[in-house]
Design a protein around this motif. Sequence first.
Motif, PDB file in Angstrom:
ATOM      1  N   ARG A  24     -38.391  31.102  13.122  1.00  0.00           N
ATOM      2  CA  ARG A  24     -36.972  31.471  13.160  1.00  0.00           C
ATOM      3  C   ARG A  24     -36.308  31.226  11.812  1.00  0.00           C
ATOM      4  NH1 ARG A  24     -34.718  29.999  19.014  1.00  0.00           N
ATOM      5  NH2 ARG A  24     -36.580  30.592  20.157  1.00  0.00           N
ATOM      6  N   ILE A  25     -35.625  32.249  11.373  1.00  0.00           N
ATOM      7  CA  ILE A  25     -34.811  32.166  10.168  1.00  0.00           C
ATOM      8  C   ILE A  25     -33.497  32.852  10.505  1.00  0.00           C
ATOM      9  CG2 ILE A  25     -34.541  32.887   7.776  1.00  0.00           C
ATOM     10  CD1 ILE A  25     -37.602  32.963   7.591  1.00  0.00           C
ATOM     11  N   GLY A  26     -32.399  32.178  10.288  1.00  0.00           N
ATOM     12  CA  GLY A  26     -31.100  32.755  10.592  1.00  0.00           C
ATOM     13  C   GLY A  26     -30.422  33.306   9.357  1.00  0.00           C
ATOM     14  N   PHE A  27     -29.729  34.401   9.535  1.00  0.00           N
ATOM     15  CA  PHE A  27     -28.926  34.994   8.464  1.00  0.00           C
ATOM     16  C   PHE A  27     -27.572  35.308   9.057  1.00  0.00           C
ATOM     17  CE2 PHE A  27     -27.469  38.929   6.286  1.00  0.00           C
ATOM     18  CZ  PHE A  27     -27.175  38.340   5.065  1.00  0.00           C
ATOM     19  N   PHE A  28     -26.550  34.712   8.522  1.00  0.00           N
ATOM     20  CA  PHE A  28     -25.206  34.861   9.054  1.00  0.00           C
ATOM     21  C   PHE A  28     -24.298  35.439   7.974  1.00  0.00           C
ATOM     22  CE2 PHE A  28     -21.007  33.042  10.175  1.00  0.00           C
ATOM     23  CZ  PHE A  28     -20.892  33.559  11.453  1.00  0.00           C
ATOM     24  N   PRO A  29     -24.233  36.777   7.853  1.00  0.00           N
ATOM     25  CA  PRO A  29     -23.388  37.384   6.832  1.00  0.00           C
ATOM     26  C   PRO A  29     -21.928  37.416   7.276  1.00  0.00           C
ATOM     27  CG  PRO A  29     -24.407  39.091   8.117  1.00  0.00           C
ATOM     28  CD  PRO A  29     -24.929  37.772   8.642  1.00  0.00           C
ATOM     29  N   GLY A  30     -21.063  37.495   6.324  1.00  0.00           N
ATOM     30  CA  GLY A  30     -19.655  37.677   6.650  1.00  0.00           C
ATOM     31  C   GLY A  30     -18.831  36.416   6.520  1.00  0.00           C
ATOM     32  N   SER A  31     -17.550  36.572   6.752  1.00  0.00           N
ATOM     33  CA  SER A  31     -16.608  35.479   6.551  1.00  0.00           C
ATOM     34  C   SER A  31     -16.202  34.793   7.847  1.00  0.00           C
ATOM     35  CB  SER A  31     -15.370  36.014   5.847  1.00  0.00           C
ATOM     36  OG  SER A  31     -14.753  36.998   6.657  1.00  0.00           O
ATOM     37  N   THR A  32     -16.781  35.181   8.966  1.00  0.00           N
ATOM     38  CA  THR A  32     -16.401  34.596  10.248  1.00  0.00           C
ATOM     39  C   THR A  32     -16.505  33.080  10.240  1.00  0.00           C
ATOM     40  OG1 THR A  32     -17.095  36.570  11.417  1.00  0.00           O
ATOM     41  CG2 THR A  32     -16.895  34.596  12.727  1.00  0.00           C
ATOM     42  N   ILE A  33     -17.515  32.553   9.583  1.00  0.00           N
ATOM     43  CA  ILE A  33     -17.692  31.107   9.573  1.00  0.00           C
ATOM     44  C   ILE A  33     -16.501  30.398   8.922  1.00  0.00           C
ATOM     45  CG2 ILE A  33     -18.954  30.780   7.410  1.00  0.00           C
ATOM     46  CD1 ILE A  33     -20.921  29.058   9.251  1.00  0.00           C
ATOM     47  N   GLY A  34     -15.782  31.097   8.056  1.00  0.00           N
ATOM     48  CA  GLY A  34     -14.588  30.536   7.435  1.00  0.00           C
ATOM     49  C   GLY A  34     -13.442  30.321   8.410  1.00  0.00           C
ATOM     50  N   ASN A  35     -13.523  30.939   9.579  1.00  0.00           N
ATOM     51  CA  ASN A  35     -12.504  30.752  10.614  1.00  0.00           C
ATOM     52  C   ASN A  35     -12.748  29.494  11.448  1.00  0.00           C
ATOM     53  OD1 ASN A  35     -11.274  33.180   9.873  1.00  0.00           O
ATOM     54  ND2 ASN A  35     -12.587  34.350  11.229  1.00  0.00           N
ATOM     55  N   LEU A  36     -13.889  28.853  11.234  1.00  0.00           N
ATOM     56  CA  LEU A  36     -14.242  27.669  12.010  1.00  0.00           C
ATOM     57  C   LEU A  36     -13.868  26.396  11.257  1.00  0.00           C
ATOM     58  CD1 LEU A  36     -17.854  28.742  13.074  1.00  0.00           C
ATOM     59  CD2 LEU A  36     -15.725  29.120  14.322  1.00  0.00           C
ATOM     60  N   THR A  37     -13.629  25.330  12.008  1.00  0.00           N
ATOM     61  CA  THR A  37     -13.459  24.030  11.366  1.00  0.00           C
ATOM     62  C   THR A  37     -14.829  23.593  10.862  1.00  0.00           C
ATOM     63  OG1 THR A  37     -13.944  22.738  13.354  1.00  0.00           O
ATOM     64  CG2 THR A  37     -11.638  23.421  13.010  1.00  0.00           C
ATOM     65  N   PRO A  38     -14.888  22.638   9.946  1.00  0.00           N
ATOM     66  CA  PRO A  38     -16.198  22.174   9.486  1.00  0.00           C
ATOM     67  C   PRO A  38     -17.095  21.692  10.634  1.00  0.00           C
ATOM     68  CG  PRO A  38     -14.503  21.400   7.995  1.00  0.00           C
ATOM     69  CD  PRO A  38     -13.798  22.034   9.155  1.00  0.00           C
ATOM     70  N   GLU A  39     -16.519  21.008  11.610  1.00  0.00           N
ATOM     71  CA  GLU A  39     -17.288  20.531  12.756  1.00  0.00           C
ATOM     72  C   GLU A  39     -17.821  21.689  13.597  1.00  0.00           C
ATOM     73  OE1 GLU A  39     -14.085  19.481  12.115  1.00  0.00           O
ATOM     74  OE2 GLU A  39     -14.649  17.580  11.165  1.00  0.00           O
ATOM     75  N   GLU A  40     -16.986  22.718  13.822  1.00  0.00           N
ATOM     76  CA  GLU A  40     -17.421  23.889  14.584  1.00  0.00           C
ATOM     77  C   GLU A  40     -18.531  24.636  13.839  1.00  0.00           C
ATOM     78  OE1 GLU A  40     -13.323  25.180  16.921  1.00  0.00           O
ATOM     79  OE2 GLU A  40     -13.593  25.739  14.809  1.00  0.00           O
ATOM     80  N   ALA A  41     -18.415  24.731  12.523  1.00  0.00           N
ATOM     81  CA  ALA A  41     -19.430  25.425  11.730  1.00  0.00           C
ATOM     82  C   ALA A  41     -20.774  24.715  11.833  1.00  0.00           C
ATOM     83  CB  ALA A  41     -18.981  25.508  10.273  1.00  0.00           C
ATOM     84  N   VAL A  42     -20.779  23.400  11.739  1.00  0.00           N
ATOM     85  CA  VAL A  42     -22.027  22.643  11.860  1.00  0.00           C
ATOM     86  C   VAL A  42     -22.623  22.845  13.249  1.00  0.00           C
ATOM     87  CG1 VAL A  42     -22.995  20.309  11.982  1.00  0.00           C
ATOM     88  CG2 VAL A  42     -21.458  20.931  10.111  1.00  0.00           C
ATOM     89  N   LEU A  43     -21.804  22.767  14.286  1.00  0.00           N
ATOM     90  CA  LEU A  43     -22.294  22.962  15.660  1.00  0.00           C
ATOM     91  C   LEU A  43     -22.877  24.363  15.829  1.00  0.00           C
ATOM     92  CD1 LEU A  43     -22.563  21.828  18.517  1.00  0.00           C
ATOM     93  CD2 LEU A  43     -20.260  22.711  18.972  1.00  0.00           C
TER      94      LEU A  43
END
Length: 71
Positions: A49-68
């Motif tokens: 498994r290798i994940g690729f998450f393109p885009g700016s959606t992760i910027g809408n998350l808090t740091p804790e939500e992004a890690v989760l």
Amino acid sequence: YVPIDISRRHLDATARRLREDYPWLRVEPVCGDYMALEALPLEIDDARRIGFFPGSTIGNLTPEEAVLFLR
């Protein structure tokens, strides 16, 4: 390869082209919101498994939500 997209039409068209261009590549598309996925297809449980998450959606998350999410 497990492409994930919320648009079934786009996902199906992309999966079809990938299968044509890369006939040796197994393509298991998942239609859904990647922020609320239940599970990946069972057929890939033993695959690398290798994940690729393109885009700016992760910027809408808090740091804790992004890690989760990334876990």
